[in-house]
Design an enzyme around this catalytic site. Structure first.
Site, PDB file in Angstrom:
ATOM      1  N   LYS A  25      12.477  54.871 -26.563  1.00 35.75           N
ATOM      2  CA  LYS A  25      13.142  53.973 -25.614  1.00 35.75           C
ATOM      3  C   LYS A  25      12.785  52.533 -25.978  1.00 35.75           C
ATOM      4  O   LYS A  25      11.639  52.118 -25.861  1.00 35.75           O
ATOM      5  CB  LYS A  25      12.728  54.245 -24.162  1.00 35.75           C
ATOM      6  N   GLY A  52       2.998  47.784 -25.119  1.00 37.66           N
ATOM      7  CA  GLY A  52       3.520  46.807 -24.164  1.00 37.66           C
ATOM      8  C   GLY A  52       2.381  46.144 -23.421  1.00 37.66           C
ATOM      9  O   GLY A  52       1.241  46.099 -23.906  1.00 37.66           O
ATOM     10  N   SER A  53       2.689  45.652 -22.242  1.00 38.41           N
ATOM     11  CA  SER A  53       1.697  44.870 -21.498  1.00 38.41           C
ATOM     12  C   SER A  53       0.617  45.777 -20.903  1.00 38.41           C
ATOM     13  O   SER A  53       0.841  46.961 -20.660  1.00 38.41           O
ATOM     14  CB  SER A  53       2.398  44.114 -20.367  1.00 38.41           C
ATOM     15  N   THR A  54      -0.515  45.175 -20.634  1.00 42.76           N
ATOM     16  CA  THR A  54      -1.606  45.913 -19.995  1.00 42.76           C
ATOM     17  C   THR A  54      -1.183  46.369 -18.604  1.00 42.76           C
ATOM     18  O   THR A  54      -1.520  47.487 -18.178  1.00 42.76           O
ATOM     19  CB  THR A  54      -2.868  45.037 -19.963  1.00 42.76           C
ATOM     20  N   ALA A  60       1.828  47.274 -17.477  1.00 40.25           N
ATOM     21  CA  ALA A  60       2.646  48.492 -17.576  1.00 40.25           C
ATOM     22  C   ALA A  60       1.806  49.645 -18.123  1.00 40.25           C
ATOM     23  O   ALA A  60       1.960  50.793 -17.699  1.00 40.25           O
ATOM     24  CB  ALA A  60       3.858  48.231 -18.466  1.00 40.25           C
ATOM     25  N   GLY A  61       0.893  49.334 -19.033  1.00 44.64           N
ATOM     26  CA  GLY A  61       0.029  50.368 -19.611  1.00 44.64           C
ATOM     27  C   GLY A  61      -0.829  51.054 -18.555  1.00 44.64           C
ATOM     28  O   GLY A  61      -1.033  52.265 -18.597  1.00 44.64           O
ATOM     29  N   GLU A  76      -1.059  50.826 -26.641  1.00 48.48           N
ATOM     30  CA  GLU A  76      -1.285  49.606 -27.422  1.00 48.48           C
ATOM     31  C   GLU A  76      -0.890  48.445 -26.528  1.00 48.48           C
ATOM     32  O   GLU A  76       0.298  48.221 -26.290  1.00 48.48           O
ATOM     33  CB  GLU A  76      -0.414  49.618 -28.694  1.00 48.48           C
ATOM     34  N   CYS A 100       0.561  40.409 -30.075  1.00 47.48           N
ATOM     35  CA  CYS A 100      -0.523  40.955 -29.257  1.00 47.48           C
ATOM     36  C   CYS A 100      -1.911  40.596 -29.798  1.00 47.48           C
ATOM     37  O   CYS A 100      -2.836  40.396 -29.039  1.00 47.48           O
ATOM     38  CB  CYS A 100      -0.360  42.463 -29.161  1.00 47.48           C
ATOM     39  N   GLU A 106      -3.364  36.638 -20.985  1.00 45.95           N
ATOM     40  CA  GLU A 106      -2.460  36.613 -22.140  1.00 45.95           C
ATOM     41  C   GLU A 106      -1.220  35.778 -21.785  1.00 45.95           C
ATOM     42  O   GLU A 106      -0.516  36.088 -20.822  1.00 45.95           O
ATOM     43  CB  GLU A 106      -2.038  38.040 -22.507  1.00 45.95           C
TER      44      GLU A 106
END
Ligand code: NAD
Length: 486
Positions: free
Chosen positions: A182, A234-236, A238-239, A256, A290, A389
């Protein structure tokens, strides 16, 4: 400076999905906006739940056949896949650059060349590695098998769309897994090039399925009962959500995530060479990287000299049309991303940081989502612009007194993904590198190595991509205990 002139829409058809070896029209077609102009570039799509269900069903149906295909045969198909991607590289480079603003010179390597190279690397690795190993046991012996983990749900961001997708596709398919990729809505178009190449080389239907969409589509994929493993970049923020979902489901996940890495400039560094290296280490891809060394730690004895040099570096970067090969800094990916970066610049000012370069939208770029390369001096590491970030061309120069303090400042971060150490003594720099809590770090440069593990510690993620470890992330181990001699 190169002002953006292009306005033509691309004729690449992004309003499609690639499912079960065929392209089909997407139900929800959405425009993809060109980063450098702010105008529609063409169509992308946002997958519905039922389209994702179809893609997972296709990956599930293909799994038995693909995992049973001998590794050498899978490797041969992946080599053909690599050739088909390489043959499309000029389309890929340009499309990605127009989607996300990546300077074309970087796009050629990252979007055009890297995915094919990675497929070739993993094809080689799987062809030469044994699926089974026999170990003598106390009684009898054990066959230790590496088996594909199953159907992979892969979710990628927009910043390095082809490279980050390839970091999942290549090892997963080599391992014998099947996949639903996706892609992010901002780069919904280029992802379909993987489908075009797969179709051309006759990758068995369902082995790789490609859709695009936002968080809702992503969450549906992550929690889908047909998915055996999630691979996320992706972002922390969303992670964390995805990690919670996977925790509940007991589903393996590779994460990641974000970073706020430090460039430690030692007191013996050759400043000219360091500044040359920081051009990439601290500003690559318009700051939307990143592992960026976005905190520059300078010895107090040379602080003024470093601040002046970093400011001159930022002022000297050619900002402009990302399709021009002389451009070093293009636009940010979206209006939303530019808002975020400009907001952080305001935060930095209100925290007492001193802007010594950039600090605003360049006046000669009336269209697109540009922000001038920006340098803050007199920043304390506790400031928000040193801790959070930003994901844009904004760096903070932070003073330190001793090597120990430099290490402590580098480690005083929620993140641990990248970093660099700059010194005329490589061994001294390497000792400092050893002491930094991070997943990757460069000495006098930062160059990703596809044969070495890449990933983060702390809030930068879990698990590793690239290298043999990146292949192992798509394998599960089975021990078969047997009585008697082998
Ligand atoms: P993002 O987290 O907003 O989105 C990334 C992807 O996840 C997109 O495809 C998005 O649609 C999807 N997504 C978002 N929320 C989701 C959810 N709840 N469930 C499932 N899917 C979801 O990140 P972004 O802004 O697109 O990308 C930038 C971030 O990615 C930065 O933080 C950057 O550091 C990080 N990044 C990390 C690496 C790495 O290797 N560690 C590489 C590149 C980018």
């Amino acid at each position: 400076m190169t002002t953006v002139t292009s306005t033509a829409r691309t004729n690449f058809d992004g309003g499609r999905l690639f499912v079960d070896g065929r392209f089909r029209r997407a139900t929800h077609v959405e425009p993809v906006i060109e980063a450098a102009t702010g105008e529609p570039l063409g169509n992308g799509s946002s997958a519905t739940e039922s389209e994702i269900d179809d893609a997972v069903a296709a990956a599930d149906a293909a799994l038995a056949g693909w995992r049973a295909t001998p590794a050498a045969e899978r490797a041969t198909i992946l080599l053909r896949f690599a050739d088909a991607l390489a043959a499309r590289s000029s389309t890929t480079n340009e499309l990605c650059t127009r989607e996300n603003g990546m300077p074309i010179r970087l796009s050629r390597g990252s979007n055009g060349a890297f995915p094919a190279a990675l497929l070739r690397y993993y094809a080689g690795l799987i062809a030469e590695s044994d699926e089974e190993e026999i170990r003598p046991a106390m009684i009898g012996h054990t066959i230790v098998r590496r088996e594909p983990v199953g159907v992979v749900g892969a979710i990628t961001p927009w910043n390095y769309p082809q490279a980050l997708a390839a970091m999942k596709i290549a090892p997963a398919l080599a391992a014998g897994c099947t996949m639903v990729l996706k892609a992010a809505p901002e780069t919904a178009m280029d992802a379909l090039i993987f489908g075009e190449a797969a179709e051309e080389v006759g990758l068995p239907p369902g082995v790789l399925n490609v859709v695009a969409g936002g968080p809702v589509a992503g969450a549906h994929l992550v929690q889908h009962p047909g998915v055996d493993k999630v691979a996320f970049t992706g972002s922390t923020a969303a992670g964390r959500v995805i990690a919670e979902m996977c925790g509940r489901l007991m589903r393996p996940v590779t994460l990641e995530l974000g970073g706020k890495s430090a460039a430690i400039i030692l007191d013996d560094a050759d400043l000219d060479a360091t500044i040359k290296g920081l051009r990439s280490a601290s500003f690559v891809n318009n700051g939307q990287t990143c592992h960026l060394s976005s905190r520059i730690l300078a010895p107090r004895s040379r602080y003024a000299e470093v601040v002046d040099a970093v400011a001159a570096l930022a002022d000297g970067l050619t900002v402009g049309d990302p399709l021009e090969k002389t451009t070093m800094v293009g636009p940010l990916v979206s209006a939303r991303q530019r808002e975020r970066v400009l907001n952080y610049i305001d935060i930095g000012k209100s925290e007492g940081g001193k802007v010594v370069a950039g600090g605003s939208v360049p006046t000669d770029q009336p269209r697109g989502w540009f922000v001038s390369p920006t340098v803050f001096a007199d920043v304390d590491n506790s400031a928000r612009i040193a801790q959070e970030e930003i994901f844009g061309p904004v760096v903070a120069v932070i003073p330190y007194d001793t090597d120990r303090e430099a290490i402590d400042i580098a480690n005083d971060s929620e993140f641990g993904l990248g970093g660099t150490v700059w010194s005329s003594d490589a061994d001294r720099a390497t000792d400092i590198a050893r002491a930094v809590r991070t997943g990757t770090i460069g000495v006098n440069d930062y160059q990703l190595d596809m044969q070495a593990p890449f990933g983060g510690v702390k809030a930068s993620g879990m698990g590793r991509e690239l290298g043999p470890e990146g292949l192992a992330a798509y394998q599960t181990l089975k021990s078969i205990y047997r009585v008697g001699p082998a």
